[in-house]
Design a protein around this motif. Sequence first.
Motif, PDB file in Angstrom:
ATOM      1  N   VAL A  38       0.869  -1.172   0.000  1.00 58.60           N
ATOM      2  CA  VAL A  38       0.000   0.000   0.000  1.00 58.60           C
ATOM      3  C   VAL A  38       0.909   1.227   0.000  1.00 58.60           C
ATOM      4  O   VAL A  38       1.599   1.493   0.985  1.00 58.60           O
ATOM      5  CB  VAL A  38      -0.939   0.007   1.226  1.00 58.60           C
ATOM      6  CG1 VAL A  38      -1.791   1.262   1.238  1.00 58.60           C
ATOM      7  CG2 VAL A  38      -1.805  -1.247   1.231  1.00 58.60           C
ATOM      8  N   ALA A  39       0.927   1.958  -1.117  1.00 63.38           N
ATOM      9  CA  ALA A  39       1.774   3.146  -1.233  1.00 63.38           C
ATOM     10  C   ALA A  39       1.139   4.335  -0.527  1.00 63.38           C
ATOM     11  O   ALA A  39       1.814   5.121   0.123  1.00 63.38           O
ATOM     12  CB  ALA A  39       2.032   3.469  -2.697  1.00 63.38           C
ATOM     13  N   LYS A  40      -0.200   4.466  -0.674  1.00 65.94           N
ATOM     14  CA  LYS A  40      -0.922   5.510   0.050  1.00 65.94           C
ATOM     15  C   LYS A  40      -2.394   5.162   0.085  1.00 65.94           C
ATOM     16  O   LYS A  40      -2.879   4.374  -0.717  1.00 65.94           O
ATOM     17  CB  LYS A  40      -0.670   6.889  -0.538  1.00 65.94           C
ATOM     18  CG  LYS A  40      -1.455   7.242  -1.754  1.00 65.94           C
ATOM     19  CD  LYS A  40      -1.176   8.692  -2.164  1.00 65.94           C
ATOM     20  CE  LYS A  40      -2.131   9.086  -3.264  1.00 65.94           C
ATOM     21  NZ  LYS A  40      -1.969  10.435  -3.728  1.00 65.94           N
ATOM     22  N   THR A  41      -3.082   5.751   1.058  1.00 63.74           N
ATOM     23  CA  THR A  41      -4.519   5.551   1.172  1.00 63.74           C
ATOM     24  C   THR A  41      -5.211   6.876   0.889  1.00 63.74           C
ATOM     25  O   THR A  41      -4.664   7.940   1.155  1.00 63.74           O
ATOM     26  CB  THR A  41      -4.931   5.064   2.573  1.00 63.74           C
ATOM     27  OG1 THR A  41      -4.539   6.042   3.539  1.00 63.74           O
ATOM     28  CG2 THR A  41      -4.300   3.728   2.915  1.00 63.74           C
ATOM     29  N   VAL A  42      -6.416   6.789   0.340  1.00 61.98           N
ATOM     30  CA  VAL A  42      -7.236   7.973   0.089  1.00 61.98           C
ATOM     31  C   VAL A  42      -7.976   8.293   1.383  1.00 61.98           C
ATOM     32  O   VAL A  42      -8.674   7.438   1.929  1.00 61.98           O
ATOM     33  CB  VAL A  42      -8.237   7.709  -1.057  1.00 61.98           C
ATOM     34  CG1 VAL A  42      -9.186   8.891  -1.237  1.00 61.98           C
ATOM     35  CG2 VAL A  42      -7.496   7.401  -2.351  1.00 61.98           C
ATOM     36  N   GLY A  55       2.441   1.681   3.611  1.00 62.28           N
ATOM     37  CA  GLY A  55       3.474   0.798   4.128  1.00 62.28           C
ATOM     38  C   GLY A  55       2.942  -0.573   4.506  1.00 62.28           C
ATOM     39  O   GLY A  55       3.712  -1.521   4.651  1.00 62.28           O
ATOM     40  N   ASP A  56       1.613  -0.702   4.683  1.00 61.99           N
ATOM     41  CA  ASP A  56       1.027  -2.015   4.930  1.00 61.99           C
ATOM     42  C   ASP A  56       1.237  -2.887   3.693  1.00 61.99           C
ATOM     43  O   ASP A  56       1.257  -2.389   2.567  1.00 61.99           O
ATOM     44  CB  ASP A  56      -0.482  -1.917   5.191  1.00 61.99           C
ATOM     45  CG  ASP A  56      -0.819  -1.440   6.596  1.00 61.99           C
ATOM     46  OD1 ASP A  56       0.102  -1.285   7.423  1.00 61.99           O
ATOM     47  OD2 ASP A  56      -2.017  -1.219   6.864  1.00 61.99           O
ATOM     48  N   VAL A  57       1.384  -4.186   3.927  1.00 64.55           N
ATOM     49  CA  VAL A  57       1.478  -5.137   2.823  1.00 64.55           C
ATOM     50  C   VAL A  57       0.270  -6.066   2.922  1.00 64.55           C
ATOM     51  O   VAL A  57       0.097  -6.778   3.913  1.00 64.55           O
ATOM     52  CB  VAL A  57       2.783  -5.956   2.874  1.00 64.55           C
ATOM     53  CG1 VAL A  57       2.815  -6.984   1.738  1.00 64.55           C
ATOM     54  CG2 VAL A  57       3.995  -5.040   2.793  1.00 64.55           C
ATOM     55  N   ILE A  58      -0.606  -6.014   1.913  1.00 65.46           N
ATOM     56  CA  ILE A  58      -1.782  -6.877   1.874  1.00 65.46           C
ATOM     57  C   ILE A  58      -1.327  -8.287   1.515  1.00 65.46           C
ATOM     58  O   ILE A  58      -0.691  -8.505   0.483  1.00 65.46           O
ATOM     59  CB  ILE A  58      -2.810  -6.363   0.842  1.00 65.46           C
ATOM     60  CG1 ILE A  58      -3.301  -4.970   1.236  1.00 65.46           C
ATOM     61  CG2 ILE A  58      -3.974  -7.346   0.702  1.00 65.46           C
ATOM     62  CD1 ILE A  58      -4.154  -4.287   0.179  1.00 65.46           C
ATOM     63  N   THR A  59      -1.657  -9.241   2.401  1.00 67.61           N
ATOM     64  CA  THR A  59      -1.240 -10.624   2.186  1.00 67.61           C
ATOM     65  C   THR A  59      -2.413 -11.580   1.962  1.00 67.61           C
ATOM     66  O   THR A  59      -2.219 -12.666   1.438  1.00 67.61           O
ATOM     67  CB  THR A  59      -0.406 -11.133   3.377  1.00 67.61           C
ATOM     68  OG1 THR A  59      -1.162 -10.978   4.579  1.00 67.61           O
ATOM     69  CG2 THR A  59       0.907 -10.355   3.492  1.00 67.61           C
ATOM     70  N   LYS A  60      -3.631 -11.166   2.368  1.00 65.66           N
ATOM     71  CA  LYS A  60      -4.810 -12.028   2.192  1.00 65.66           C
ATOM     72  C   LYS A  60      -6.061 -11.202   1.982  1.00 65.66           C
ATOM     73  O   LYS A  60      -6.198 -10.116   2.536  1.00 65.66           O
ATOM     74  CB  LYS A  60      -5.058 -12.895   3.440  1.00 65.66           C
ATOM     75  CG  LYS A  60      -4.206 -14.103   3.583  1.00 65.66           C
ATOM     76  CD  LYS A  60      -4.704 -14.920   4.772  1.00 65.66           C
ATOM     77  CE  LYS A  60      -3.902 -16.177   4.921  1.00 65.66           C
ATOM     78  NZ  LYS A  60      -4.422 -17.020   6.018  1.00 65.66           N
ATOM     79  N   VAL A  61      -6.974 -11.757   1.197  1.00 62.17           N
ATOM     80  CA  VAL A  61      -8.347 -11.253   1.079  1.00 62.17           C
ATOM     81  C   VAL A  61      -9.226 -12.409   1.528  1.00 62.17           C
ATOM     82  O   VAL A  61      -9.198 -13.473   0.901  1.00 62.17           O
ATOM     83  CB  VAL A  61      -8.690 -10.834  -0.362  1.00 62.17           C
ATOM     84  CG1 VAL A  61     -10.163 -10.488  -0.482  1.00 62.17           C
ATOM     85  CG2 VAL A  61      -7.838  -9.655  -0.798  1.00 62.17           C
ATOM     86  N   GLY A  62      -9.957 -12.230   2.610  1.00 57.65           N
ATOM     87  CA  GLY A  62     -10.685 -13.353   3.190  1.00 57.65           C
ATOM     88  C   GLY A  62      -9.673 -14.391   3.633  1.00 57.65           C
ATOM     89  O   GLY A  62      -8.723 -14.078   4.351  1.00 57.65           O
TER      90      GLY A  62
END
Length: 105
Positions: A38-42, A55-62
């Motif tokens: 995640v580079a930036k959030t709106v 800076g968060d790294v998404i590793t799972k959806v559900g």
Amino acid sequence: NGVQHKTVYLGISMSDLSNATAYYGKYIDPSVTAGVLVAKTVSGGPCDSAGMVAGDVITKVGDTNVHNVAELRYYLYKYKAGEKVTITVNRMGETKQLTVTLANE
């Protein structure tokens, strides 16, 4: 059938995770080798409202592991705006589960 499926909106700028331990000035746990950075959030967007930060790294959806941006988009395609989905992120070595309410793009 004439029904068009709209892409859901997360409200983030994202990229595939590289092997770098620092990206966009954020610390990334070197043990995390796959996921979506995640580079930036709106501000006020779905992910921001759920507590996701740059800076968060998404590793799972559900319950499904996510290795890159293409997979993330593919897995989100089955959801509709207004639905809630649990997204797992790695934040500076700590795993967090965030409940995101998806929006229309």
